[in-house]
Design an enzyme around this catalytic site. Structure first.
Site, mmCIF file in Angstrom:
data_model
loop_
_atom_site.group_PDB
_atom_site.id
_atom_site.type_symbol
_atom_site.label_atom_id
_atom_site.label_comp_id
_atom_site.label_asym_id
_atom_site.label_seq_id
_atom_site.Cartn_x
_atom_site.Cartn_y
_atom_site.Cartn_z
ATOM 1 N N TRP A 361 -2.647 -3.307 6.820
ATOM 2 C CA TRP A 361 -2.889 -2.576 8.019
ATOM 3 C C TRP A 361 -4.181 -1.713 7.931
ATOM 4 C CZ3 TRP A 361 -2.149 3.405 7.087
ATOM 5 C CH2 TRP A 361 -2.533 3.862 5.968
ATOM 6 N N ASP A 362 -5.015 -1.984 6.860
ATOM 7 C CA ASP A 362 -6.390 -1.757 6.655
ATOM 8 C C ASP A 362 -7.078 -1.937 8.190
ATOM 9 O OD1 ASP A 362 -5.190 -1.894 4.301
ATOM 10 O OD2 ASP A 362 -7.079 -2.350 3.300
ATOM 11 N N GLU A 488 1.712 4.857 -1.834
ATOM 12 C CA GLU A 488 2.676 3.838 -2.486
ATOM 13 C C GLU A 488 3.149 4.434 -3.789
ATOM 14 O OE1 GLU A 488 -0.172 0.501 -2.530
ATOM 15 O OE2 GLU A 488 0.283 0.166 -0.591
ATOM 16 N N LYS A 583 -0.826 8.680 -4.160
ATOM 17 C CA LYS A 583 -1.696 7.798 -4.333
ATOM 18 C C LYS A 583 -2.830 8.022 -3.419
ATOM 19 C CE LYS A 583 -2.715 2.797 -4.768
ATOM 20 N NZ LYS A 583 -2.247 1.397 -4.234
#
Length: 777
Positions: A361-362, A488, A583
């Site tokens: 998805w970056d 995550e 994260k």
């Protein structure tokens, strides 16, 4: 430990180059990443030409990969079945230079002077070394490299050998198949790093060569992709090769000659790559037809960057120390995307093999903003690539019992490659990321043809997925359960706020389409699901909860030593999942992307709550935290997060830059400047600016390609200047006031933003105030 910023004598601060003036042992692999070249299709790491001086050399072609069957210790229906990994393509950057019987290397030879650089203005790598040879001769070698742009498979390398007296030179130029060399599999210790294949991968198809020319091709053993390579050599004074050797793993051309002080020996190496699948196609011949002279390749690179910087540069006034790093990040964005064509953008671009060369998805959330506003044609191509994967995404949706299309979390060929579903497949939010990037491109470009065809397909198919994944509960609200959001460290939860907010956007964007494929019942369902979407909220803290249960989790022990970070390398996932620790930005990211859906107070309280419990273990986080810190008025925190993002690779702060540039973070640097400090918000009625310039910065200057025109933005602490030097006038909102911007500069006065005091939340475990109840016998 910092790298570039820790030794400014070794790495001087040049605003248009990354320069190294002294060679020291250690960090060779990281520097190979920092000095890499690429064009989005072809990449070559910045390794030295001598094998003894390289740590992780190699070249890559975007999308050229191998596959294998994933073996799960305990299998289950719908698990990812096909692993995919980008391959090292046979690498042309290899020379052996022997002077008067001495093999030159930085490790063994005496070096009198050393300088290497990569020039952002031209895209040219250069390394100049002055050697004191044992024979008494002083020899200077100068290597220069560049990749092509009109010819995206082209690589040009020149090596010059000059001496202060007559010398005997023995120079070998080689092409090395590094993919099938024995190398340690680092992924066993760090899942962020690339793995290796156990057996032979590249099988030779054609191996021809003679008189300094090589024509080579290979086929990947399982994916059956084919690679062709053509190499020609040219020398000064017409020196002929002493020997040409051809082999599947190491082909070479050798020159033996005397070099006089008045006539340096120049060896030019023109390389061309071609990829395909047809078994009957001579890809070496295809590559040969595309060969260019080294001078032409260098000219293409210089011409590309001459145009690129005229509209893509971002200039920060009064911050000489930061300007080099900003341009290095922008340069990496160009190297990762310029010639990707209709393909994805790997998480490491073409600078390394990290994350196995997968697309995440970056590209939609972190890279498409940059591409949409600097190179909208390339942004469209990335979305066309996603559209090409719709057939596979529809099949995947059926496997997971949902309608529409479910795009893979990580992939190269369109199939899900994430073997750990909790932090992979469960990240359904990738569907909304693709829809969001689609909508942004349509909004910013005005590309109605795309909207009515490919764009509508992407918005509709992703909306259908959300409509079937979620459900209306007994409370009358629409819920989406069993998902993982961007963070995550919190996996497989119910009603992740980011996922629900982005799904709501996706459903509304699809419902707003005038498309014959949408009937009234489906449109109504989408609208109701969006309007009644569950957004978890903690009434006591007055903060949106990351998911339904996040506020009930045990807080993380923040006395955990720094040596235990990143947590994913030091704690079992189940330990992390049951604690209140992030994260990366999750709820805060939702509030940035869907900025119109939340009040200023809601954003501020969310930032103040989540920022202290975000580890930043992900390189995707600092840029987002900085953008939202700027919006809510925490200027010092905004600048701190920005600088962290700016130097993630240059200082190797996450310890894995060796495997390639964190391209999403470089995209985040662009967004930090444009959306953070200039305050751009899009996809509303008009572009919206609410600037937040750091106190120590004098100014900020950049361009945006918008609605077919070019918007020039200049910002200082008291004024915002807007001009459209090319294109139709634009309506622009600046802090709630509308302005019509054309060729005449519009100057808007800016008033200082008062920084609010940080919200103070109660500390300690959530149950600290509950008395202990003991059983009585």
């Amino acid at each position: 430990m910092a790298l570039i910023t820790s030794d400014r004598a070794r790495f001087p601060n040049d605003p248009w180059q990354l320069v190294e003036t002294v060679h020291l042992p250690g960090n060779a692999g990281t520097l190979e990443t920092l000095f890499s070249l690429g064009n989005g299709h072809l990449g070559i790491r910045g390794a030295h030409w001598a094998a003894a001086d390289a740590e992780l050399p190699g070249s890559f072609i975007n999308g050229f990969h191998e596959i294998w069957d994933i073996k799960h210790a305990e299998n289950a229906y719908g698990f990812a079945r096909t692993g995919q990994r980008i391959l090292y393509v046979p690498d042309a950057n290899n020379f052996v230079v022997i002077i008067d019987g001495e093999m030159l290397s930085l490790e063994e030879s005496t070096v009198l002077d050393y300088r290497r650089s990569v020039d952002f203005a031209t895209g040219v790598y250069e390394c100049r070394i002055v050697w004191q040879c044992r024979s008494g001769a002083t020899v200077t070698t100068t290597e220069r490299r560049a990749v092509g742009y009109q010819a995206r498979g082209a690589l040009g390398i020149s090596l010059e050998v000059a001496a202060d007296r007559e010398i005997s030179a023995d120079v070998t130029s080689a092409v090395v198949n590094r993919q099938d060399q024995p190398v340690e599999d680092h992924s066993a210790h760090d899942p962020r790093r690339a793995g290796r294949h156990a057996g032979r991968v590249l099988l030779p198809v054609r191996l021809d060569g003679g008189d300094g020319s090589l024509r080579l091709s290979w086929e990947a053993a399982e994916s059956k992709q084919r690679l062709g390579m053509a190499v020609d050599h040219w020398t000064s004074a017409g020196v002929q090769p002493f020997d040409t050797q051809v082999d599947q793993d190491d082909s070479s051309v050798r020159y033996v000659l005397a070099v006089n002080p008045d006539a340096p020996f120049v060896l030019e190496k023109s390389v061309s790559y071609a990829v395909g699948r047809a078994a009957d196609e001579d890809l070496a011949g295809t590559a040969e037809a595309a060969l260019l002279s080294v001078a032409e390749i260098f000219a293409q690179s210089e011409a590309h960057y001459r145009v690129y910087w005229t509209t893509s540069d971002i200039v920060v006034g009064g911050q000489v120390e930061l300007q080099q790093a900003i341009r290095w990040n922008l340069f990496q964005l160009a190297q990762a995307t310029a010639c990707a064509d209709v393909a994805g953008i790997p998480a490491k671009g073409v600078s390394g093999s990290g994350y196995d060369g997968h697309y995440f998805w970056d590209q939609e959330v972190y890279l498409l903003p940059y591409l949409t506003y600097t190179n909208p044609g390339n942004a469209r191509q990335v979305l066309e690539f996603r559209h090409d994967l719709l057939p596979e995404a529809r099949v995947r949706a059926k496997e997971l019992s949902v309608d529409g299309a479910l795009f893979p979390w990580r992939t190269i060929n369109g199939l899900e490659a994430s073997a750990y579903y909790a932090a992979g497949t469960a990240q359904f939010h990738i569907a909304a990321a693709i829809a969001f990037a689609t909508n942004r491109y349509i909004w910013a470009s005005g590309d109605t043809e795309f909207k009515e065809t490919l764009g509508s397909d992407l918005l509709i198919e992703t909306a259908r997925m959300w409509a079937s994944l979620g459900f209306f509960g007994k409370d009358g609200l629409f819920h989406i359960h069993g998902v993982t959001g961007p963070d995550e460290y919190t996996a497989v939860v119910n009603d992740n706020l980011y996922t629900n907010v982005m799904a709501r956007f996706n459903l509304r964007a699809a419902a707003a389409l005038d498309h014959p494929g949408i009937d009234d019942a489906e449109r109504e369902f989408w609208e109701q699901a969006a309007n009644r979407m569950q957004l978890p909220y903690d009434e006591d803290l007055q903060v949106y909860s990351q998911d339904n249960d996040f506020m009930t989790l045990e807080p993380w022990d923040w006395d955990t030593p720094r040596s235990k970070y990143p947590l994913l390398l030091n704690f079992h996932p189940l330990v992390i999942y049951r604690h209140q620790v992030l994260k990366q930005a999750d709820t805060v990211l939702a509030m940035f992307l869907q900025w119109q859906d939340f009040t200023a107070e809601e954003k501020r309280r969310a930032f103040d709550f989540y920022d202290p419990i975000t580890t930043g273990d992900s390189t995707l986080s600092a840029c987002v935290q900085g953008i939202m810190a700027a919006e809510v008025g925490h200027g010092e925190a905004a600048l701190e997060h920005f600088i962290h993002a700016l130097y993630i690779d240059l200082d190797d702060t996450h310890g894995n830059t060796i495997d390639g540039v964190h391209i999403a973070s470089t995209g985040g640097v662009w967004s930090s400047l444009v959306s953070g400090f200039a305050g751009l918000r899009d996809q509303g009625a008009v572009p919206h600016f609410d600037p937040r310039l750091p106190a120590d910065w004098d100014s900020l200057d950049f361009h945006l390609k918008l609605r077919g025109g070019l918007l020039h933005v200049e910002l200082d602490h008291t004024l915002l200047r807007l001009t459209v030097p090319d294109g139709a006038p634009l309506e622009v909102d600046v802090r709630g006031e509308l302005y019509t911007v054309g060729t005449d500069t519009v100057t808007v006065p800016l008033h200082a933003v008062v920084s609010p005091p940080p919200t103070v939340f109660p500390g300690g475990p959530p149950t600290a105030s509950i008395p202990v109840v003991r059983a009585v016998n």
